[in-house]
Motif scaffolding. Structure first.
Motif, PDB file in Angstrom:
ATOM      1  N   LEU A 103       0.840  -1.208   0.000  1.00  0.00           N
ATOM      2  CA  LEU A 103       0.000   0.000   0.000  1.00  0.00           C
ATOM      3  C   LEU A 103       0.872   1.253   0.000  1.00  0.00           C
ATOM      4  O   LEU A 103       0.600   2.218  -0.715  1.00  0.00           O
ATOM      5  CB  LEU A 103      -0.915  -0.006   1.229  1.00  0.00           C
ATOM      6  N   HIS A 104       1.920   1.232   0.815  1.00  0.00           N
ATOM      7  CA  HIS A 104       2.868   2.347   0.823  1.00  0.00           C
ATOM      8  C   HIS A 104       3.495   2.530  -0.562  1.00  0.00           C
ATOM      9  O   HIS A 104       3.675   3.658  -1.035  1.00  0.00           O
ATOM     10  CB  HIS A 104       3.980   2.094   1.839  1.00  0.00           C
ATOM     11  N   LEU A 105       3.833   1.423  -1.194  1.00  0.00           N
ATOM     12  CA  LEU A 105       4.497   1.483  -2.496  1.00  0.00           C
ATOM     13  C   LEU A 105       3.584   2.086  -3.557  1.00  0.00           C
ATOM     14  O   LEU A 105       4.034   2.907  -4.382  1.00  0.00           O
ATOM     15  CB  LEU A 105       4.938   0.078  -2.912  1.00  0.00           C
TER      16      LEU A 105
ATOM     17  N   LEU B 254       4.500   5.563  -5.509  1.00  0.00           N
ATOM     18  CA  LEU B 254       4.726   5.591  -6.950  1.00  0.00           C
ATOM     19  C   LEU B 254       3.694   6.406  -7.712  1.00  0.00           C
ATOM     20  O   LEU B 254       3.994   6.976  -8.763  1.00  0.00           O
ATOM     21  CB  LEU B 254       4.754   4.167  -7.507  1.00  0.00           C
ATOM     22  N   PHE B 255       2.462   6.467  -7.176  1.00  0.00           N
ATOM     23  CA  PHE B 255       1.388   7.061  -7.965  1.00  0.00           C
ATOM     24  C   PHE B 255       0.749   8.310  -7.364  1.00  0.00           C
ATOM     25  O   PHE B 255       0.339   9.205  -8.109  1.00  0.00           O
ATOM     26  CB  PHE B 255       0.273   6.027  -8.195  1.00  0.00           C
TER      27      PHE B 255
ATOM     28  N   SER C 277       4.698  14.805  -6.496  1.00  0.00           N
ATOM     29  CA  SER C 277       5.892  14.483  -7.309  1.00  0.00           C
ATOM     30  C   SER C 277       6.175  12.989  -7.333  1.00  0.00           C
ATOM     31  O   SER C 277       7.338  12.564  -7.372  1.00  0.00           O
ATOM     32  CB  SER C 277       7.124  15.233  -6.785  1.00  0.00           C
ATOM     33  N   ALA C 278       5.123  12.170  -7.314  1.00  0.00           N
ATOM     34  CA  ALA C 278       5.306  10.721  -7.375  1.00  0.00           C
ATOM     35  C   ALA C 278       5.998  10.327  -8.672  1.00  0.00           C
ATOM     36  O   ALA C 278       5.906  11.011  -9.693  1.00  0.00           O
ATOM     37  CB  ALA C 278       3.958  10.015  -7.257  1.00  0.00           C
TER      38      ALA C 278
ATOM     39  N   LEU D 145      -2.849  12.395 -11.992  1.00  0.00           N
ATOM     40  CA  LEU D 145      -3.921  11.536 -11.503  1.00  0.00           C
ATOM     41  C   LEU D 145      -4.855  12.366 -10.628  1.00  0.00           C
ATOM     42  O   LEU D 145      -4.470  12.826  -9.554  1.00  0.00           O
ATOM     43  CB  LEU D 145      -3.341  10.366 -10.712  1.00  0.00           C
ATOM     44  N   LYS D 146      -6.069  12.585 -11.106  1.00  0.00           N
ATOM     45  CA  LYS D 146      -7.025  13.431 -10.389  1.00  0.00           C
ATOM     46  C   LYS D 146      -7.790  12.601  -9.360  1.00  0.00           C
ATOM     47  O   LYS D 146      -8.997  12.381  -9.454  1.00  0.00           O
ATOM     48  CB  LYS D 146      -7.993  14.079 -11.383  1.00  0.00           C
ATOM     49  N   LEU D 147      -7.063  12.110  -8.392  1.00  0.00           N
ATOM     50  CA  LEU D 147      -7.641  11.270  -7.355  1.00  0.00           C
ATOM     51  C   LEU D 147      -7.173  11.762  -5.981  1.00  0.00           C
ATOM     52  O   LEU D 147      -6.743  10.981  -5.133  1.00  0.00           O
ATOM     53  CB  LEU D 147      -7.231   9.809  -7.557  1.00  0.00           C
ATOM     54  N   MET D 148      -7.240  13.065  -5.759  1.00  0.00           N
ATOM     55  CA  MET D 148      -6.722  13.640  -4.529  1.00  0.00           C
ATOM     56  C   MET D 148      -7.401  13.058  -3.301  1.00  0.00           C
ATOM     57  O   MET D 148      -6.766  12.753  -2.293  1.00  0.00           O
ATOM     58  CB  MET D 148      -6.882  15.154  -4.550  1.00  0.00           C
ATOM     59  N   PHE D 149      -8.728  12.886  -3.379  1.00  0.00           N
ATOM     60  CA  PHE D 149      -9.463  12.336  -2.234  1.00  0.00           C
ATOM     61  C   PHE D 149      -8.973  10.926  -1.923  1.00  0.00           C
ATOM     62  O   PHE D 149      -8.745  10.572  -0.762  1.00  0.00           O
ATOM     63  CB  PHE D 149     -10.963  12.324  -2.530  1.00  0.00           C
ATOM     64  N   PHE D 150      -8.796  10.125  -2.975  1.00  0.00           N
ATOM     65  CA  PHE D 150      -8.302   8.758  -2.784  1.00  0.00           C
ATOM     66  C   PHE D 150      -6.889   8.772  -2.223  1.00  0.00           C
ATOM     67  O   PHE D 150      -6.552   7.983  -1.337  1.00  0.00           O
ATOM     68  CB  PHE D 150      -8.331   7.998  -4.108  1.00  0.00           C
TER      69      PHE D 150
END
Length: 410
Positions: free
Chosen positions: A42-44, A48-49, A53-54, A64-69
């Motif tokens: 999960l950390h990885l 990475l994503f 600055s992943a 990736l427009k998944l800020m909430f996630f």
């Protein structure tokens, strides 16, 4: 000579493992390995994503427009870190008290001290956690307070000759005292210590010379072995050091300028001593893949990808690396070897030091390639360091497997 020294080390390691606190602690470690694997991956994924600055979004220029996630994943992994510590503390308490009280001839319900140990680990997490640094976890602190709590329970039981009622007022009062003392202790821990950030210290001139690097390379695995959090200034925040900023300013003024601090923690330790985590443990994960026992190969396989991205947490719990003399020695040797070799090549001018920042999640294995002005030379030297580290770990790993097969390691 080496064979005799290794035999003595193995004998010491076996005697160390027979001590009840260590034996029961290692049993608790291995019990939580499946949870650790889930936690590490999960950390990885976040690293990475989804982190700022992943690596993957930066390399492929995607957003990736998944800020909430991403925020929820960060909270989940942070909670999971401390939950694993709580499981270890609780399991260790259970195993240790079962064996200790049985030896003393007392029959007691260990549920209350188990719950106290579980709560202490969570309290430690609640009082020290910051989003700025999720990795500054002092395992030694959690285990020390857990062990002292266990001892106090044993002494209380001996003093009262086991006549106190389980979950009675006396034991509840004991639990209240333990938790109050822990909360007080956690509240006075300096924020600099809890965040493992010592920027001013590692910016000293001492850490701009080869001898400073060598001493640090030796001490890092020892600190890890004892359960201390590794300073973030040597890992995620290495580019904040004054030496790195001085080098970067020089490069901006002239591309191939003479750098004021060619040897510094970022150009030496981060790129060589920390490949795969403290002690260069990517080499250890590779060695495990070639052992005969299936469980060792499986452990190496699970830990390989995280080790490429500098996480050795699976190995820490699975072998374990913490408080294990047989793994400490090759960690120190591999760390020192990589540091000395990198320092030498920088000193003689074969290798240009790492000076540039890299995306978050960039593995230390490729750090010098990404951030050095001589990327191909840097990649070649990194390969030499990795191969040398594999050669260092191999005899120790083979001996560890042999002792495991003989039943010395449970």
């Amino acid at each position: 000579m080496f064979s005799k020294t290794l035999n003595k080390l193995v004998d010491f390691d076996n005697r160390w493992l027979t001590h009840l606190p260590i034996k029961t602690l290692f049993a608790a470690f291995k019990k939580v390995v499946p949870f650790v694997i889930i936690n590490v991956y999960l950390h990885l994924v976040g690293k990475l994503f989804f982190e700022p600055s992943a690596l993957i979004p930066t390399i492929f220029h995607v957003r990736l427009k998944l800020m909430f996630f991403a925020q929820n994943l960060q909270s989940l992994t942070a909670a999971f870190d401390y939950l694993i510590l709580a499981f270890v503390a609780a399991l260790w308490t259970k195993y240790y008290l079962e064996a200790k009280l049985d030896d003393l001839g007392f029959v007691k319900d260990e549920m209350l001290p188990v719950l106290v140990s579980f709560a202490m680990a969570l309290i430690y997490g609640l009082t020290t956690f910051t989003y700025a640094n999720q990795s500054a976890i002092y395992l030694v602190f959690v285990l020390l307070v857990t062990y002292l709590s266990n001892l106090s329970f044993v002494y209380l039981t001996k003093w009262t000759k086991g006549k106190l009622t389980d979950f009675g007022f006396a034991y509840l009062f004991w639990a209240a005292i333990i938790l109050t003392l822990l909360i007080t202790l956690c509240s006075i821990i300096p924020s600099q210590v809890s965040q493992a950030s010592f920027n001013g210290f590692f910016s000293l001139d001492f850490f701009s010379h080869w001898y400073g690097m060598i001493i640090t390379a030796i001490l890092l695995p020892i600190a890890f072995f004892l359960g201390f959090a590794i300073p973030t200034d040597l890992t995620t925040a290495a580019t904040d050091l004054s030496q790195v900023n001085g080098n970067l300013n020089a490069v901006y003024q002239a591309i191939m300028a003479t750098l004021p601090y060619p040897q510094n923690p970022y150009s030496v330790l981060t790129t060589s001593a920390l490949i795969g985590g403290v002690g260069g443990t990517l080499a250890l994960a590779i060695c495990l893949l070639f052992l005969k026992q299936r469980k060792n190969r499986r452990l190496g396989l699970w830990s390989l990808v995280p080790a490429v991205f500098d996480s050795n947490k699976i190995l820490t719990y699975g072998l374990p690396l913490f408080s294990r003399p047989l793994t400490l020695v090759p960690m120190v040797l591999a760390s020192t070897y990589g540091t000395a070799l990198t320092s030498f090549f920088i000193k003689v001018g074969v290798l240009r030091p790492t000076v540039f920042s890299t995306p978050s999640g960039a593995p230390h294995l490729l750090l010098s390639f990404f951030a050095s002005q001589t990327p191909l030379d840097a990649l070649l030297i990194t390969g030499i360091i990795l191969l040398g580290s594999v050669a260092i770990y191999w005899p120790f790993v083979k001996r560890l497997e042999k002792e495991d097969a003989n039943g010395s390691i449970k």
